[in-house]
Design a protein around this motif. Sequence first.
Motif: not given
Length: 186
Positions: A121-138
């Motif tokens: 669950h900790f890994i999933i939370k961090h992967k989603i946070e990283r995905a958010k960053e990458l989405i916003l970087y566009d």
Amino acid sequence: MKLYIKYMVSLRCKLFVKYELEKLGLHHTSVELGMIEIKEDISELQKQELKSNLAISGLELIDDKRSILIDKIKNVIIEMIHYSDEVPKVNYSDYIAQKLNYDYTYLSNLFSEVKGITIQHFIIKHKIERAKELILYDELNLTEIAYKLNYSSVAHLSNQFKKVTGHTPSFYKKIGKKRKSNLEDL
């Protein structure tokens, strides 16, 4: 001598810790996320002063062995997801066990007992946070983000993203663009 520091999760934290060590006249041989190695033995007075100075910026010197191991687990995960460009060739459980040289079942049980959530669950939370960053970087599309974060498909990433955030990745991207345009209007 090795010292372990809780909440040390960024390059800025590393710079701050180096600065604090220099103020105390301590020479470091290594400053990694969550761990520093110094050449000298640290006196109790220096240790208390370092502890106080670190606390001001939200960092914490750790003495307890279980807490040190938990922090090591967290740092391996954070480094793997946020700071590594290569996807581990083995599954996460094997990767963590190899990096820390412990049995994964032991690490998993300890982490769950102390943190109240599973390592997965900790890994999933961090992967989603990283995905958010990458989405916003566009800079990457969803397929590239899914690959970079070791998801089996875009659908898998999208499903986990929605489960964690309550939004689809495309909706999140729209919100980010809208926020950027609102800031530019100021």
